[in-house]
Scaffold this active site. Sequence first.
Site, PDB file in Angstrom:
ATOM      1  N   LYS A 167      68.317  87.597  27.208  1.00  0.00           N
ATOM      2  CA  LYS A 167      68.327  87.696  28.874  1.00  0.00           C
ATOM      3  C   LYS A 167      69.517  86.322  29.699  1.00  0.00           C
ATOM      4  CE  LYS A 167      64.283  89.451  30.504  1.00  0.00           C
ATOM      5  NZ  LYS A 167      63.887  89.069  29.535  1.00  0.00           N
TER       6      LYS A 167
ATOM      7  N   ARG B 223      60.981  79.040  20.915  1.00  0.00           N
ATOM      8  CA  ARG B 223      61.209  78.504  22.046  1.00  0.00           C
ATOM      9  C   ARG B 223      61.036  77.169  22.392  1.00  0.00           C
ATOM     10  NH1 ARG B 223      62.356  82.391  26.797  1.00  0.00           N
ATOM     11  NH2 ARG B 223      59.877  82.731  26.683  1.00  0.00           N
TER      12      ARG B 223
ATOM     13  N   ARG C 204      56.633  77.107  27.199  1.00  0.00           N
ATOM     14  CA  ARG C 204      56.408  77.405  28.205  1.00  0.00           C
ATOM     15  C   ARG C 204      55.053  78.024  28.084  1.00  0.00           C
ATOM     16  NH1 ARG C 204      60.949  81.870  30.443  1.00  0.00           N
ATOM     17  NH2 ARG C 204      58.848  83.608  30.681  1.00  0.00           N
TER      18      ARG C 204
ATOM     19  N   ARG D  51      53.273  90.854  27.967  1.00  0.00           N
ATOM     20  CA  ARG D  51      53.852  90.971  28.689  1.00  0.00           C
ATOM     21  C   ARG D  51      55.177  92.048  27.770  1.00  0.00           C
ATOM     22  NH1 ARG D  51      56.426  85.126  26.987  1.00  0.00           N
ATOM     23  NH2 ARG D  51      57.926  85.630  28.032  1.00  0.00           N
TER      24      ARG D  51
ATOM     25  N   ARG E  65      61.846  94.581  37.672  1.00  0.00           N
ATOM     26  CA  ARG E  65      61.135  95.533  36.563  1.00  0.00           C
ATOM     27  C   ARG E  65      59.854  96.045  37.018  1.00  0.00           C
ATOM     28  NH1 ARG E  65      61.068  89.564  33.886  1.00  0.00           N
ATOM     29  NH2 ARG E  65      58.916  89.435  32.927  1.00  0.00           N
TER      30      ARG E  65
END
Length: 212
Positions: A19, A128, A160, A171, A94
Amino acid sequence: MSADRAKGIILIGAPGSGKGTQAKKLKEQLGYAHISTGDLLRAAVKAGTELGVKAKGFMDEGQLVPDDLMIALLEEELAGPAASQGFLLDGFPRTMPQAQALDASVTIDKVVDIQVPFELIEERITGRRMSPSGHVYHVKYSPPQADGVCDKTGEALYQRSDDTPQKVQARLGKFDSETRPVIAHYQGKGVVVGVDGVGDPDEIFTRIMAVL
Ligand code: AP5
Ligand code: MG
């Protein structure tokens, strides 16, 4: 929540579906405001604001931040340049209460559902790396030129706190239970376009532009 009529696009998809990556490209192409609730929350945590203090524990555990906080945050953002410029929502809504609050104030033109099989998600998320200025890398798919250093700013890259295999599972669980109903809600309104989110990011961008 209130905002004037401006083009509104939601980018929706599982954690790590791309996203943020696609929103940056779309922002460049379309000139819309990019509203990433995750980025806003991480900035609030870093700045130690009241919202950041309240949100941090939920985020670190891969849980969702309570709806009342998120709806108030969006209300503020939609009153800014987004109201006239058009906006790309990345990470909101969400949950169903968030979708209902949004629908009460703005018209959503398209919901782009970026579809990536869960088997690919963990590798994307755990690989990431971020720069403090917000540039995003992937150790395998889009590595920086020098290990651990941002190409654009020279800053040290970091991971993160919610990008661990265990948090990814939490998640994904929230995506299934809370966010899939949001996709179904917008399907009922006829505004959802599904896009295959597997492949080169530029190819995926072309797919998105073709359906907008
Ligand atoms: P948020 O920051 O929104 O996280 P998320 O939804 O889990 O999504 P991600 O940012 O992890 O992934 P992405 O889809 O943006 O993928 P990206 O482009 O970076 O939210 C974080 C937390 O904040 C939540 O868990 C919650 O606690 C809270 N929160 C936020 N909004 C909330 C709300 N509305 N309500 C309640 N709580 C909220 O790509 C991922 C990686 O893959 C990158 O390394 C990238 O380089 C790479 N990549 C991208 N595209 C490709 C490709 N095509 N091929 C290979 N690699 C790719
Ligand atoms: Mg993101």
